[in-house]
Design a protein around this motif. Structure first.
Motif, PDB file in Angstrom:
ATOM      1  N   GLU A  38       0.818  -1.202   0.000  1.00 15.52           N
ATOM      2  CA  GLU A  38       0.000   0.000   0.000  1.00 15.52           C
ATOM      3  C   GLU A  38       0.859   1.263   0.000  1.00 15.52           C
ATOM      4  OE1 GLU A  38      -2.806  -0.121   3.175  1.00 15.52           O
ATOM      5  OE2 GLU A  38      -3.697  -1.999   2.469  1.00 15.52           O
ATOM      6  N   PHE A  39       2.115   1.119   0.374  1.00 13.54           N
ATOM      7  CA  PHE A  39       3.027   2.259   0.407  1.00 13.54           C
ATOM      8  C   PHE A  39       3.832   2.370  -0.881  1.00 13.54           C
ATOM      9  CE2 PHE A  39       6.942   4.470   1.382  1.00 13.54           C
ATOM     10  CZ  PHE A  39       6.481   5.575   2.060  1.00 13.54           C
ATOM     11  N   ASP A  40       4.365   1.230  -1.359  1.00 11.98           N
ATOM     12  CA  ASP A  40       5.194   1.236  -2.565  1.00 11.98           C
ATOM     13  C   ASP A  40       5.087  -0.097  -3.294  1.00 11.98           C
ATOM     14  OD1 ASP A  40       6.950  -0.703  -1.396  1.00 11.98           O
ATOM     15  OD2 ASP A  40       8.078   0.874  -0.442  1.00 11.98           O
ATOM     16  N   ASP A  41       5.541  -0.099  -4.529  1.00 11.05           N
ATOM     17  CA  ASP A  41       5.596  -1.315  -5.318  1.00 11.05           C
ATOM     18  C   ASP A  41       6.822  -1.236  -6.220  1.00 11.05           C
ATOM     19  OD1 ASP A  41       4.770  -3.830  -6.190  1.00 11.05           O
ATOM     20  OD2 ASP A  41       3.680  -2.979  -7.903  1.00 11.05           O
ATOM     21  N   ILE A  42       7.498  -2.355  -6.379  1.00  7.90           N
ATOM     22  CA  ILE A  42       8.674  -2.413  -7.236  1.00  7.90           C
ATOM     23  C   ILE A  42       8.182  -2.696  -8.660  1.00  7.90           C
ATOM     24  CG2 ILE A  42      10.909  -3.509  -7.642  1.00  7.90           C
ATOM     25  CD1 ILE A  42      10.688  -2.258  -4.819  1.00  7.90           C
ATOM     26  N   GLU A  43       8.312  -1.714  -9.556  1.00  7.88           N
ATOM     27  CA  GLU A  43       7.877  -1.917 -10.933  1.00  7.88           C
ATOM     28  C   GLU A  43       8.881  -2.795 -11.683  1.00  7.88           C
ATOM     29  OE1 GLU A  43       7.014   0.804 -14.804  1.00  7.88           O
ATOM     30  OE2 GLU A  43       6.096   1.419 -12.913  1.00  7.88           O
ATOM     31  N   TYR A  44      10.169  -2.491 -11.514  1.00  5.40           N
ATOM     32  CA  TYR A  44      11.201  -3.375 -12.066  1.00  5.40           C
ATOM     33  C   TYR A  44      12.461  -3.268 -11.235  1.00  5.40           C
ATOM     34  CZ  TYR A  44      12.600   0.853 -14.721  1.00  5.40           C
ATOM     35  OH  TYR A  44      12.966   2.116 -15.100  1.00  5.40           O
ATOM     36  N   CYS A  45      13.242  -4.343 -11.304  1.00  2.06           N
ATOM     37  CA  CYS A  45      14.478  -4.465 -10.528  1.00  2.06           C
ATOM     38  C   CYS A  45      15.284  -5.563 -11.195  1.00  2.06           C
ATOM     39  CB  CYS A  45      14.128  -4.818  -9.079  1.00  2.06           C
ATOM     40  SG  CYS A  45      15.532  -5.172  -8.025  1.00  2.06           S
ATOM     41  N   TYR A  46      16.320  -5.207 -11.946  1.00  8.54           N
ATOM     42  CA  TYR A  46      17.039  -6.232 -12.701  1.00  8.54           C
ATOM     43  C   TYR A  46      18.479  -5.827 -12.999  1.00  8.54           C
ATOM     44  CZ  TYR A  46      15.950  -3.213 -16.714  1.00  8.54           C
ATOM     45  OH  TYR A  46      15.829  -2.152 -17.567  1.00  8.54           O
ATOM     46  N   ILE A  47      19.261  -6.843 -13.375  1.00  7.74           N
ATOM     47  CA  ILE A  47      20.607  -6.660 -13.925  1.00  7.74           C
ATOM     48  C   ILE A  47      20.500  -6.972 -15.405  1.00  7.74           C
ATOM     49  CG2 ILE A  47      22.983  -7.475 -13.994  1.00  7.74           C
ATOM     50  CD1 ILE A  47      22.698  -8.385 -11.138  1.00  7.74           C
ATOM     51  N   LYS A  48      21.045  -6.123 -16.219  1.00  7.29           N
ATOM     52  CA  LYS A  48      21.059  -6.358 -17.665  1.00  7.29           C
ATOM     53  C   LYS A  48      22.505  -6.537 -18.092  1.00  7.29           C
ATOM     54  CE  LYS A  48      19.450  -5.845 -21.977  1.00  7.29           C
ATOM     55  NZ  LYS A  48      18.398  -6.482 -22.647  1.00  7.29           N
ATOM     56  N   SER A  49      22.765  -7.648 -18.756  1.00 11.23           N
ATOM     57  CA  SER A  49      24.099  -7.920 -19.279  1.00 11.23           C
ATOM     58  C   SER A  49      24.075  -7.654 -20.780  1.00 11.23           C
ATOM     59  CB  SER A  49      24.494  -9.362 -18.990  1.00 11.23           C
ATOM     60  OG  SER A  49      25.777  -9.614 -19.475  1.00 11.23           O
ATOM     61  N   VAL A  50      24.666  -6.541 -21.200  1.00  7.63           N
ATOM     62  CA  VAL A  50      24.681  -6.177 -22.612  1.00  7.63           C
ATOM     63  C   VAL A  50      25.696  -7.031 -23.362  1.00  7.63           C
ATOM     64  CG1 VAL A  50      25.127  -4.292 -24.241  1.00  7.63           C
ATOM     65  CG2 VAL A  50      23.939  -3.844 -22.086  1.00  7.63           C
ATOM     66  N   ASN A  51      26.859  -7.200 -22.773  1.00  9.17           N
ATOM     67  CA  ASN A  51      27.891  -8.098 -23.314  1.00  9.17           C
ATOM     68  C   ASN A  51      28.758  -8.551 -22.144  1.00  9.17           C
ATOM     69  OD1 ASN A  51      29.850  -6.041 -22.851  1.00  9.17           O
ATOM     70  ND2 ASN A  51      29.397  -5.135 -24.841  1.00  9.17           N
ATOM     71  N   LEU A  63       5.964   4.967  -5.661  1.00 11.67           N
ATOM     72  CA  LEU A  63       5.556   5.399  -4.327  1.00 11.67           C
ATOM     73  C   LEU A  63       4.087   5.800  -4.354  1.00 11.67           C
ATOM     74  CD1 LEU A  63       8.558   7.589  -3.116  1.00 11.67           C
ATOM     75  CD2 LEU A  63       8.005   5.250  -2.485  1.00 11.67           C
ATOM     76  N   PHE A  64       3.280   5.176  -3.498  1.00 11.96           N
ATOM     77  CA  PHE A  64       1.872   5.525  -3.389  1.00 11.96           C
ATOM     78  C   PHE A  64       1.631   6.515  -2.257  1.00 11.96           C
ATOM     79  CE2 PHE A  64       1.802   0.998  -4.922  1.00 11.96           C
ATOM     80  CZ  PHE A  64       1.614   1.330  -6.247  1.00 11.96           C
ATOM     81  N   LYS A  65       2.557   6.527  -1.291  1.00 13.31           N
ATOM     82  CA  LYS A  65       2.506   7.469  -0.172  1.00 13.31           C
ATOM     83  C   LYS A  65       3.910   8.018   0.025  1.00 13.31           C
ATOM     84  CE  LYS A  65      -1.022   4.774   2.238  1.00 13.31           C
ATOM     85  NZ  LYS A  65      -1.293   3.957   3.426  1.00 13.31           N
ATOM     86  N   THR A  66       4.014   9.146   0.639  1.00 17.98           N
ATOM     87  CA  THR A  66       5.327   9.726   0.922  1.00 17.98           C
ATOM     88  C   THR A  66       5.337  10.184   2.379  1.00 17.98           C
ATOM     89  OG1 THR A  66       4.543  11.870   0.149  1.00 17.98           O
ATOM     90  CG2 THR A  66       5.726  10.522  -1.442  1.00 17.98           C
ATOM     91  N   PRO A  67       6.425  10.480   2.930  1.00 18.48           N
ATOM     92  CA  PRO A  67       7.778  10.408   2.404  1.00 18.48           C
ATOM     93  C   PRO A  67       8.541   9.204   2.961  1.00 18.48           C
ATOM     94  CG  PRO A  67       7.785  11.822   4.314  1.00 18.48           C
ATOM     95  CD  PRO A  67       6.363  11.293   4.159  1.00 18.48           C
ATOM     96  N   VAL A  68       9.619   8.862   2.294  1.00 22.36           N
ATOM     97  CA  VAL A  68      10.616   7.964   2.867  1.00 22.36           C
ATOM     98  C   VAL A  68      11.474   8.857   3.736  1.00 22.36           C
ATOM     99  CG1 VAL A  68      12.633   6.553   2.365  1.00 22.36           C
ATOM    100  CG2 VAL A  68      10.595   6.339   0.944  1.00 22.36           C
ATOM    101  N   HIS A 159      17.600  -0.596   3.615  1.00 25.97           N
ATOM    102  CA  HIS A 159      16.229  -0.640   4.136  1.00 25.97           C
ATOM    103  C   HIS A 159      15.690   0.779   4.074  1.00 25.97           C
ATOM    104  CE1 HIS A 159      16.316  -4.752   5.912  1.00 25.97           C
ATOM    105  NE2 HIS A 159      17.619  -4.522   5.830  1.00 25.97           N
ATOM    106  N   TRP A 160      14.471   0.936   3.550  1.00 27.61           N
ATOM    107  CA  TRP A 160      13.846   2.236   3.351  1.00 27.61           C
ATOM    108  C   TRP A 160      12.652   2.355   4.284  1.00 27.61           C
ATOM    109  CZ3 TRP A 160      16.247   5.393  -0.260  1.00 27.61           C
ATOM    110  CH2 TRP A 160      17.265   4.780  -0.985  1.00 27.61           C
ATOM    111  N   TYR A 161      12.681   3.360   5.148  1.00 31.37           N
ATOM    112  CA  TYR A 161      11.672   3.535   6.198  1.00 31.37           C
ATOM    113  C   TYR A 161      10.814   4.773   5.944  1.00 31.37           C
ATOM    114  CZ  TYR A 161      14.488   0.288   8.965  1.00 31.37           C
ATOM    115  OH  TYR A 161      15.169  -0.811   9.416  1.00 31.37           O
ATOM    116  N   ALA A 162       9.549   4.670   6.336  1.00 32.07           N
ATOM    117  CA  ALA A 162       8.656   5.822   6.391  1.00 32.07           C
ATOM    118  C   ALA A 162       7.833   5.686   7.658  1.00 32.07           C
ATOM    119  CB  ALA A 162       7.748   5.876   5.175  1.00 32.07           C
ATOM    120  N   TYR A 163       7.793   6.754   8.453  1.00 31.03           N
ATOM    121  CA  TYR A 163       7.069   6.743   9.727  1.00 31.03           C
ATOM    122  C   TYR A 163       7.562   5.607  10.636  1.00 31.03           C
ATOM    123  CZ  TYR A 163       4.243   9.511   6.596  1.00 31.03           C
ATOM    124  OH  TYR A 163       3.831  10.432   5.659  1.00 31.03           O
TER     125      TYR A 163
END
Length: 177
Positions: A38-51, A63-68, A159-163
């Motif tokens: 309800e506070f946040d969601d990870i849209e993407y999180c990845y490692i990309k290996s180009v070569n 972020l659906f609510k703020t602040p961190v 670790h990311w905290y809010a309140y």
């Protein structure tokens, strides 16, 4: 040039080259976990290996609510499991961003990613947090020339905290060889 002196010159060149130490940092894994959907969601999180020599990480947190308000960053080194190594700091993110010179360790960690992120301004953060295409070769300089680290496997856990409630955990794994 006679054969013996040519051999001596070649031997000196080989010894000089062997004495040069070249460390290389490489991302090995990344894990992003939202602890409060309800506070946040990870849209993407990845490692990309180009070569073989170019890898980068990208993260986008909605972020659906703020602040961190508070961030904890801890560095671990792998020695029979991941053990604490050098740094474990917790700070008020907004105060830190107003004056990054107040904490040199936090500034060092912040400078590892701020050029590739939209977290390069003071609070409030009323938008998504994005870390886009942070290349491992950028970290090579920071981890080998600026503040040399020993060769090993590392984990940077944040670790990311809010309140005063832990809202997200991001773990970045890498190896310095």
């Amino acid at each position: 040039m006679c054969g013996t002196s040519r051999f001596v010159v070649q031997l000196i060149v080989i010894l000089y080259t062997a004495m040069e130490v070249c460390s290389k940092f490489e991302f090995t894994n990344i894990q992003c976990t939202s602890l409060d959907k309800e506070f946040d969601d990870i849209e993407y999180c990845y490692i990309k290996s180009v070569n073989r020599s170019y890898k980068y990480i990208s993260i986008k947190v909605k972020l659906f609510k703020t602040p961190v308000t508070k961030v904890n960053a801890a560095l671990y080194q792998r020695l029979n499991g991941y053990k604490p190594f050098l740094y474990n700091i917790t700070l008020d993110a907004c105060k830190f961003l107003r004056n990054t010179d107040r904490n040199p360790v936090a500034k060092y960690i912040y400078e590892l990613f701020n050029g590739h992120s939209n977290m390069n301004h003071t609070c409030p953060f009323d938008h998504d947090i994005i870390l886009e295409k942070l290349p491992s070769n950028f970290l090579n300089t920071r981890l080998t020339d600026v503040l040399p680290f020993p060769e090993a496997d590392y984990l940077l856990e944040t670790h990311w905290y809010a309140y005063n409630v832990n809202r997200a955990v991001i773990k970045v794994y890498g190896t310095l060889s």
